[in-house]
Design a protein around this motif. Sequence first.
Motif, PDB file in Angstrom:
ATOM      1  N   TYR A  33       0.744  -1.314  -0.012  1.00 40.36           N
ATOM      2  CA  TYR A  33       0.042  -0.004   0.115  1.00 40.36           C
ATOM      3  C   TYR A  33       0.981   1.198  -0.075  1.00 40.36           C
ATOM      4  O   TYR A  33       0.586   2.180  -0.806  1.00 40.36           O
ATOM      5  CB  TYR A  33      -1.093  -0.115   1.244  1.00 40.36           C
ATOM      6  CG  TYR A  33      -1.797   1.331   1.253  1.00 40.36           C
ATOM      7  CD1 TYR A  33      -3.258   1.115   0.649  1.00 40.36           C
ATOM      8  CD2 TYR A  33      -1.333   2.420   1.571  1.00 40.36           C
ATOM      9  CE1 TYR A  33      -4.012   2.152   0.573  1.00 40.36           C
ATOM     10  CE2 TYR A  33      -2.295   3.642   1.964  1.00 40.36           C
ATOM     11  CZ  TYR A  33      -3.639   3.371   1.237  1.00 40.36           C
ATOM     12  OH  TYR A  33      -4.485   4.528   1.143  1.00 40.36           O
ATOM     13  N   SER A  34       1.710   1.531   0.728  1.00 42.46           N
ATOM     14  CA  SER A  34       2.619   2.352   0.736  1.00 42.46           C
ATOM     15  C   SER A  34       3.502   2.744  -0.457  1.00 42.46           C
ATOM     16  O   SER A  34       3.587   4.070  -0.661  1.00 42.46           O
ATOM     17  CB  SER A  34       3.815   2.252   2.013  1.00 42.46           C
ATOM     18  OG  SER A  34       4.871   1.311   1.652  1.00 42.46           O
ATOM     19  N   CYS A  35       3.765   1.697  -1.217  1.00 44.48           N
ATOM     20  CA  CYS A  35       4.250   1.751  -2.653  1.00 44.48           C
ATOM     21  C   CYS A  35       3.214   2.138  -3.564  1.00 44.48           C
ATOM     22  O   CYS A  35       3.734   3.093  -4.606  1.00 44.48           O
ATOM     23  CB  CYS A  35       5.080   0.605  -3.027  1.00 44.48           C
ATOM     24  SG  CYS A  35       6.369   0.190  -2.069  1.00 44.48           S
ATOM     25  N   GLU A  36       2.190   1.694  -3.467  1.00 41.58           N
ATOM     26  CA  GLU A  36       1.023   2.311  -4.935  1.00 41.58           C
ATOM     27  C   GLU A  36       0.263   3.379  -4.213  1.00 41.58           C
ATOM     28  O   GLU A  36      -0.238   4.115  -5.223  1.00 41.58           O
ATOM     29  CB  GLU A  36      -0.219   0.927  -4.591  1.00 41.58           C
ATOM     30  CG  GLU A  36       0.757  -0.314  -5.358  1.00 41.58           C
ATOM     31  CD  GLU A  36      -0.194  -1.077  -5.909  1.00 41.58           C
ATOM     32  OE1 GLU A  36      -1.541  -1.034  -5.399  1.00 41.58           O
ATOM     33  OE2 GLU A  36       0.001  -1.926  -6.764  1.00 41.58           O
ATOM     34  N   HIS A  37       0.263   3.848  -2.851  1.00 45.12           N
ATOM     35  CA  HIS A  37      -0.601   4.983  -2.748  1.00 45.12           C
ATOM     36  C   HIS A  37       0.195   5.763  -1.745  1.00 45.12           C
ATOM     37  O   HIS A  37      -0.098   6.284  -0.600  1.00 45.12           O
ATOM     38  CB  HIS A  37      -2.027   4.489  -1.865  1.00 45.12           C
ATOM     39  CG  HIS A  37      -2.689   3.574  -2.755  1.00 45.12           C
ATOM     40  ND1 HIS A  37      -3.613   4.135  -3.790  1.00 45.12           N
ATOM     41  CD2 HIS A  37      -2.888   2.345  -2.701  1.00 45.12           C
ATOM     42  CE1 HIS A  37      -3.983   2.936  -4.357  1.00 45.12           C
ATOM     43  NE2 HIS A  37      -3.749   1.880  -3.689  1.00 45.12           N
ATOM     44  N   THR A  38       1.532   6.269  -2.303  1.00 43.79           N
ATOM     45  CA  THR A  38       2.514   6.914  -1.381  1.00 43.79           C
ATOM     46  C   THR A  38       1.963   8.217  -0.957  1.00 43.79           C
ATOM     47  O   THR A  38       2.132   8.555   0.456  1.00 43.79           O
ATOM     48  CB  THR A  38       3.887   7.072  -2.220  1.00 43.79           C
ATOM     49  OG1 THR A  38       4.211   5.725  -2.658  1.00 43.79           O
ATOM     50  CG2 THR A  38       4.777   7.475  -1.147  1.00 43.79           C
ATOM     51  N   GLU A  39       1.361   9.075  -1.623  1.00 49.98           N
ATOM     52  CA  GLU A  39       0.565  10.184  -1.382  1.00 49.98           C
ATOM     53  C   GLU A  39      -0.157  10.079  -0.143  1.00 49.98           C
ATOM     54  O   GLU A  39       0.130  10.761   0.923  1.00 49.98           O
ATOM     55  CB  GLU A  39       0.315  10.921  -2.537  1.00 49.98           C
ATOM     56  CG  GLU A  39      -0.191  12.360  -2.013  1.00 49.98           C
ATOM     57  CD  GLU A  39      -0.639  13.045  -3.530  1.00 49.98           C
ATOM     58  OE1 GLU A  39      -1.350  14.196  -3.123  1.00 49.98           O
ATOM     59  OE2 GLU A  39      -0.402  12.570  -4.661  1.00 49.98           O
ATOM     60  N   GLU A  40      -1.186   9.173  -0.164  1.00 52.27           N
ATOM     61  CA  GLU A  40      -1.955   9.038   0.828  1.00 52.27           C
ATOM     62  C   GLU A  40      -1.298   8.569   2.087  1.00 52.27           C
ATOM     63  O   GLU A  40      -1.744   9.047   3.160  1.00 52.27           O
ATOM     64  CB  GLU A  40      -3.145   8.053   0.367  1.00 52.27           C
ATOM     65  CG  GLU A  40      -4.094   8.792  -0.762  1.00 52.27           C
ATOM     66  CD  GLU A  40      -3.587   8.252  -2.022  1.00 52.27           C
ATOM     67  OE1 GLU A  40      -2.386   8.108  -2.057  1.00 52.27           O
ATOM     68  OE2 GLU A  40      -4.117   8.044  -3.100  1.00 52.27           O
ATOM     69  N   TYR A  41      -0.448   7.747   1.797  1.00 52.80           N
ATOM     70  CA  TYR A  41       0.076   7.180   3.032  1.00 52.80           C
ATOM     71  C   TYR A  41       1.112   7.876   3.681  1.00 52.80           C
ATOM     72  O   TYR A  41       1.089   8.173   4.907  1.00 52.80           O
ATOM     73  CB  TYR A  41       1.176   5.811   2.573  1.00 52.80           C
ATOM     74  CG  TYR A  41       1.854   5.370   3.421  1.00 52.80           C
ATOM     75  CD1 TYR A  41       1.378   4.217   4.023  1.00 52.80           C
ATOM     76  CD2 TYR A  41       3.336   5.290   3.799  1.00 52.80           C
ATOM     77  CE1 TYR A  41       1.916   3.035   4.907  1.00 52.80           C
ATOM     78  CE2 TYR A  41       3.921   4.561   4.758  1.00 52.80           C
ATOM     79  CZ  TYR A  41       3.033   3.366   5.165  1.00 52.80           C
ATOM     80  OH  TYR A  41       3.974   2.441   6.132  1.00 52.80           O
ATOM     81  N   VAL A  42       1.712   8.886   2.943  1.00 53.44           N
ATOM     82  CA  VAL A  42       2.748   9.910   3.648  1.00 53.44           C
ATOM     83  C   VAL A  42       1.735  10.936   4.577  1.00 53.44           C
ATOM     84  O   VAL A  42       2.138  11.402   5.323  1.00 53.44           O
ATOM     85  CB  VAL A  42       3.628  10.558   2.482  1.00 53.44           C
ATOM     86  CG1 VAL A  42       4.177  11.806   3.207  1.00 53.44           C
ATOM     87  CG2 VAL A  42       4.561   9.857   2.226  1.00 53.44           C
ATOM     88  N   LYS A  43       0.589  11.093   3.656  1.00 53.07           N
ATOM     89  CA  LYS A  43      -0.535  12.336   4.484  1.00 53.07           C
ATOM     90  C   LYS A  43      -0.685  11.742   5.721  1.00 53.07           C
ATOM     91  O   LYS A  43      -1.028  12.481   6.874  1.00 53.07           O
ATOM     92  CB  LYS A  43      -1.681  12.514   3.583  1.00 53.07           C
ATOM     93  CG  LYS A  43      -2.535  13.354   4.089  1.00 53.07           C
ATOM     94  CD  LYS A  43      -3.858  13.612   3.143  1.00 53.07           C
ATOM     95  CE  LYS A  43      -4.918  14.686   3.632  1.00 53.07           C
ATOM     96  NZ  LYS A  43      -5.230  14.424   5.138  1.00 53.07           N
ATOM     97  N   LEU A  44      -1.035  10.048   5.741  1.00 49.98           N
ATOM     98  CA  LEU A  44      -1.399   9.735   7.184  1.00 49.98           C
ATOM     99  C   LEU A  44      -0.348   9.857   8.243  1.00 49.98           C
ATOM    100  O   LEU A  44      -0.597  10.410   9.325  1.00 49.98           O
ATOM    101  CB  LEU A  44      -1.623   8.158   6.728  1.00 49.98           C
ATOM    102  CG  LEU A  44      -1.792   7.243   8.072  1.00 49.98           C
ATOM    103  CD1 LEU A  44      -3.197   7.752   8.851  1.00 49.98           C
ATOM    104  CD2 LEU A  44      -2.213   5.791   7.596  1.00 49.98           C
TER     105      LEU A  44
END
Length: 263
Positions: free
Chosen positions: A240-251
């Motif tokens: 998930y962190s690789c495919e949705h990095t922007e959302e992950y970093v926002k979290l």
Amino acid sequence: MKFDLIGEKGKPVVVMLTGSFCPGECLKYIYSQMQDYYIIVPTYNGHYKDSKDFTTRQNEAKEIKDYLIELGIDEIQMIYGQSMGTEVGMELHKQLSEAKIKVHNLFFDGAPMIRLSSLYKAFMRFKFSTMIRLFKDKTLEEAMNMRFLKQFAGSKINSLKPMLESLVMIAPYVTKTTIKNEVECCYTFDYPPLSDDMQTRTHFFYGEDEKAYKTCYKLVQRAYPQANFYVKKGHGHMTYSCEHTEEYVKLLKDIIKKETVGK
């Protein structure tokens, strides 16, 4: 041990810890989007040329703690860890607490928090040794077709390509001793106690398809019932962190900001 320092000193500090057999640069896809923080990223012993072997999570954590003290750091906004970085991160938190260094948040992705039998650990040593040997002898594309990696990442193996590129680079430097000791680190977990307050500021993140979720999730929930849990359907180990990095970093940023505002 080597350390990468990213960002400006004086900004809020985040310590980022990689998983097994990964150099610090494996986390670049995350820390490159965290310009508001002073990021400290260790590369463990045994993960670069002419390095001594990885020994224990206690020893690795002590080297990190000593380095943070040397830098004059007395407050950390987040310890972030992937996979084996959870075990090192939990130990680091314990040692920092003993040194009176404040840690505001813990965030662990794909935590393999379990104690396995000697027989099963021997099996994992064989699997990891095979993986490292194949990485030494094969191209990245060939290595990505290994069944062992697909068991970790599920159908999302291609999303881990940037991380696997770094792993292939360090494979020639990973010794049998380092492999043995990292298996011990991953699979001899003792669930160190966290206060109820610290549990509320601890976050565990899993992909529903990953083995760590299937084997460890309930154990982690039982050990830390006040902690925060995130489970992403259709994802494997750290995909998930690789495919949705922007959302992950926002979290990650939202967790830090919430704690900062609430002080």
